[in-house]
Design a protein around this motif. Structure first.
Motif, PDB file in Angstrom:
ATOM      1  N   ASP A 124       0.850  -1.190   0.000  1.00 36.36           N
ATOM      2  CA  ASP A 124       0.000   0.000   0.000  1.00 36.36           C
ATOM      3  C   ASP A 124       0.885   1.239   0.000  1.00 36.36           C
ATOM      4  O   ASP A 124       1.749   1.387   0.873  1.00 36.36           O
ATOM      5  CB  ASP A 124      -0.893   0.044   1.248  1.00 36.36           C
ATOM      6  N   GLY A 125       0.677   2.124  -0.955  1.00 31.90           N
ATOM      7  CA  GLY A 125       1.404   3.382  -0.955  1.00 31.90           C
ATOM      8  C   GLY A 125       0.873   4.307   0.127  1.00 31.90           C
ATOM      9  O   GLY A 125      -0.225   4.112   0.649  1.00 31.90           O
ATOM     10  N   VAL A 126       1.647   5.323   0.470  1.00 24.95           N
ATOM     11  CA  VAL A 126       1.213   6.270   1.495  1.00 24.95           C
ATOM     12  C   VAL A 126       0.074   7.137   0.974  1.00 24.95           C
ATOM     13  O   VAL A 126      -0.895   7.399   1.682  1.00 24.95           O
ATOM     14  CB  VAL A 126       2.392   7.164   1.946  1.00 24.95           C
ATOM     15  N   ALA A 127       0.178   7.575  -0.274  1.00 23.01           N
ATOM     16  CA  ALA A 127      -0.819   8.494  -0.846  1.00 23.01           C
ATOM     17  C   ALA A 127      -1.172   8.034  -2.256  1.00 23.01           C
ATOM     18  O   ALA A 127      -0.592   8.506  -3.236  1.00 23.01           O
ATOM     19  CB  ALA A 127      -0.281   9.918  -0.861  1.00 23.01           C
ATOM     20  N   GLU A 128      -2.124   7.118  -2.364  1.00 24.80           N
ATOM     21  CA  GLU A 128      -2.400   6.500  -3.658  1.00 24.80           C
ATOM     22  C   GLU A 128      -2.934   7.480  -4.699  1.00 24.80           C
ATOM     23  O   GLU A 128      -2.882   7.204  -5.900  1.00 24.80           O
ATOM     24  CB  GLU A 128      -3.386   5.338  -3.503  1.00 24.80           C
ATOM     25  N   ASN A 129      -3.458   8.618  -4.271  1.00 26.82           N
ATOM     26  CA  ASN A 129      -3.981   9.592  -5.230  1.00 26.82           C
ATOM     27  C   ASN A 129      -2.913  10.547  -5.751  1.00 26.82           C
ATOM     28  O   ASN A 129      -3.203  11.389  -6.605  1.00 26.82           O
ATOM     29  CB  ASN A 129      -5.125  10.394  -4.600  1.00 26.82           C
ATOM     30  N   ALA A 130      -1.708  10.414  -5.244  1.00 26.11           N
ATOM     31  CA  ALA A 130      -0.617  11.255  -5.739  1.00 26.11           C
ATOM     32  C   ALA A 130      -0.254  10.843  -7.164  1.00 26.11           C
ATOM     33  O   ALA A 130      -0.316   9.665  -7.522  1.00 26.11           O
ATOM     34  CB  ALA A 130       0.600  11.121  -4.834  1.00 26.11           C
ATOM     35  N   LYS A 131       0.113  11.811  -7.965  1.00 27.71           N
ATOM     36  CA  LYS A 131       0.574  11.537  -9.323  1.00 27.71           C
ATOM     37  C   LYS A 131       2.098  11.592  -9.341  1.00 27.71           C
ATOM     38  O   LYS A 131       2.699  12.505  -8.778  1.00 27.71           O
ATOM     39  CB  LYS A 131      -0.006  12.553 -10.307  1.00 27.71           C
ATOM     40  N   ILE A 132       2.697  10.619 -10.002  1.00 31.69           N
ATOM     41  CA  ILE A 132       4.158  10.524 -10.055  1.00 31.69           C
ATOM     42  C   ILE A 132       4.680  11.110 -11.364  1.00 31.69           C
ATOM     43  O   ILE A 132       4.238  10.728 -12.448  1.00 31.69           O
ATOM     44  CB  ILE A 132       4.627   9.063  -9.935  1.00 31.69           C
ATOM     45  N   MET A 133       5.600  12.050 -11.256  1.00 28.95           N
ATOM     46  CA  MET A 133       6.326  12.566 -12.417  1.00 28.95           C
ATOM     47  C   MET A 133       7.732  11.969 -12.348  1.00 28.95           C
ATOM     48  O   MET A 133       8.548  12.381 -11.529  1.00 28.95           O
ATOM     49  CB  MET A 133       6.401  14.093 -12.385  1.00 28.95           C
ATOM     50  N   ALA A 134       7.993  10.976 -13.174  1.00 31.12           N
ATOM     51  CA  ALA A 134       9.276  10.266 -13.112  1.00 31.12           C
ATOM     52  C   ALA A 134      10.329  11.000 -13.935  1.00 31.12           C
ATOM     53  O   ALA A 134      10.188  11.154 -15.147  1.00 31.12           O
ATOM     54  CB  ALA A 134       9.104   8.842 -13.631  1.00 31.12           C
ATOM     55  N   LEU A 135      11.379  11.446 -13.274  1.00 30.82           N
ATOM     56  CA  LEU A 135      12.487  12.131 -13.946  1.00 30.82           C
ATOM     57  C   LEU A 135      13.782  11.417 -13.586  1.00 30.82           C
ATOM     58  O   LEU A 135      14.152  11.343 -12.416  1.00 30.82           O
ATOM     59  CB  LEU A 135      12.555  13.599 -13.512  1.00 30.82           C
ATOM     60  N   ARG A 136      14.463  10.908 -14.591  1.00 30.07           N
ATOM     61  CA  ARG A 136      15.708  10.174 -14.372  1.00 30.07           C
ATOM     62  C   ARG A 136      16.897  11.082 -14.673  1.00 30.07           C
ATOM     63  O   ARG A 136      17.041  11.565 -15.795  1.00 30.07           O
ATOM     64  CB  ARG A 136      15.749   8.934 -15.266  1.00 30.07           C
ATOM     65  N   VAL A 137      17.735  11.301 -13.673  1.00 28.47           N
ATOM     66  CA  VAL A 137      18.890  12.183 -13.860  1.00 28.47           C
ATOM     67  C   VAL A 137      20.207  11.415 -13.859  1.00 28.47           C
ATOM     68  O   VAL A 137      21.276  12.018 -13.902  1.00 28.47           O
ATOM     69  CB  VAL A 137      18.940  13.281 -12.773  1.00 28.47           C
ATOM     70  N   VAL A 138      20.124  10.093 -13.810  1.00 28.69           N
ATOM     71  CA  VAL A 138      21.342   9.284 -13.803  1.00 28.69           C
ATOM     72  C   VAL A 138      21.289   8.284 -14.953  1.00 28.69           C
ATOM     73  O   VAL A 138      20.690   7.227 -14.833  1.00 28.69           O
ATOM     74  CB  VAL A 138      21.502   8.512 -12.477  1.00 28.69           C
ATOM     75  N   PRO A 139      21.909   8.595 -16.111  1.00 27.92           N
ATOM     76  CA  PRO A 139      21.930   7.612 -17.199  1.00 27.92           C
ATOM     77  C   PRO A 139      22.677   6.370 -16.760  1.00 27.92           C
ATOM     78  O   PRO A 139      22.249   5.261 -16.967  1.00 27.92           O
ATOM     79  CB  PRO A 139      22.658   8.339 -18.323  1.00 27.92           C
ATOM     80  N   ASN A 140      23.794   6.561 -16.139  1.00 28.26           N
ATOM     81  CA  ASN A 140      24.520   5.559 -15.374  1.00 28.26           C
ATOM     82  C   ASN A 140      25.764   6.218 -14.814  1.00 28.26           C
ATOM     83  O   ASN A 140      26.468   6.916 -15.508  1.00 28.26           O
ATOM     84  CB  ASN A 140      24.893   4.335 -16.211  1.00 28.26           C
TER      85      ASN A 140
END
Length: 356
Positions: free
Chosen positions: A126-142
């Motif tokens: 169970d997530g803490v806030a299921e109604n939250a929207k996630i904006m996924a931003l990746r800043v580490v290519p590797n």
């Protein structure tokens, strides 16, 4: 590297002897043989299991070592080719791609699951806030997080409507700190809450600097709406803080569950992990609950509520340390600004009648 190789050899020998790739601890302990190689492998593997090192840990270590060989220690690898920017300038920001998964998406997926996994569906966590929207931003290519990418990601998140920025990463060097500093100030000016993982070195963040940090060159806060989060465990008593968690009476604001956390991994799977990277999203999730219920509250107000609503723990605990898991004892209240652990129920009660 040598330990990893020995483990791999021992594991392969046992798997071949048992004629199964996946075997249990009971399978391992049941082996009776006069073969010295099998016997030595059996003793080695039982010893590593007794010390807390599991087969799953070995898989993760193997993956990490492979990545270090292919990327971190490979002078021929150029991650900027993937990203498509001009590495000689900091002025460009229109670069990158929409592949947020990359070669490994386990860390980001785990963080996102803690914040917003669907609740009460009898599947996984169970997530803490299921109604939250996630904006996924990746800043580490590797490899290491480049300051230019971190700064641009913060600005992108702010400009595209993010109310909370969760920074579940840290590093020892920040060659272009001024870029990140300006981006963090921008987030504060735009009423965005920034939640950062304190780090997993078992260090005092009041002494050892971990980047990004909410301190400018004059050691003054860059923004008010910033929280640094340490990791606590489910164990009441001396082992309450994670032994690996960074701490600091000045620079760590509060603690949150970050030991043996259960969350999502790619491919509709689940796992258990530990780290301040997974304590920070607990706080981000509680912040999302508050903002969802009381959208008129400012980021500074939500931060204030989170600090005022912590659950105090006024007992002596082992001082977090990677080198010595049973180090000297200190009062838990001295490990952070608040001396407490995030508490969603308390936070929502305070938010209901909050007046600054």
């Amino acid at each position: 590297m040598q330990f990893n190789l020995v483990y791999h050899i021992a594991d392969s020998l046992i798997a071949k002897f048992l004629n199964k790739n996946e075997y249990t601890t009971d399978d391992l302990k049941s082996i009776k043989t006069s073969d010295e190689r099998i016997g030595a492998s059996q003793r080695f593997l039982i010893g590593t299991i007794n010390s807390g090192f599991s087969k799953e840990s070995h898989k993760e270590l193997t993956l990490d070592m492979t990545e270090k060989y292919l990327y971190h220690l490979n002078f021929d690898f150029n991650p900027r080719e993937i990203i498509g920017d001009d590495p000689e300038t900091n002025a460009d920001s229109l670069y990158g791609n929409n592949d947020v998964a990359g070669p490994r998406a386990d860390h980001g997926t785990f963080v996102a699951g803690i914040i917003a996994a669907v609740r009460n569906n009898n599947i996984g966590c169970d997530g803490v806030a299921e109604n939250a929207k996630i904006m996924a931003l990746r800043v580490v290519p590797n490899g290491d997080e480049r300051d230019k990418d971190v700064a641009n990601a913060i600005r992108y998140a702010v400009d595209n409507g993010a109310k909370i920025i969760n920074l579940s990463f840290g590093k020892d060097f920040s060659p272009q700190k001024e870029l990140v500093d300006r981006a963090l100030k921008y987030a504060g000016q735009k009423n965005v809450l920034v939640v950062h993982a304190a780090g997993n070195e078992g260090d005092n963040n009041d002494v050892e600097i971990r980047y990004p940090t909410n301190r400018d060159s004059q050691n003054k806060p860059l923004l008010q709406s910033w929280l640094d989060v340490g990791a606590s465990s489910m164990k009441k008593g001396k082992n309450f803080p994670g032994f690996f968690s960074n701490y600091g009476k000045i620079n760590v604001d509060l603690f949150a569950p970050g030991v043996d956390v259960f969350s999502l991994t790619p491919g509709s799977k689940y796992s258990v992990k530990s780290g301040t990277s997974f304590a920070a999203p607990v706080v981000s999730g509680v912040a999302a609950l508050i903002m969802g219920a009381y959208p008129d509250l400012s980021a500074d107000a939500v931060r204030d509520i989170l600090l005022k609503s912590v659950q105090k723990y006024n007992k002596k605990v082992f001082l977090p340390s990677i080198k010595d898991k049973k180090s000297k004892k200190v009062k838990f209240e001295n490990l952070s600004v608040t001396g407490g652990v995030v508490n969603a129920w308390n936070a929502l009660k305070i938010a209901a009648s909050y007046k600054k």
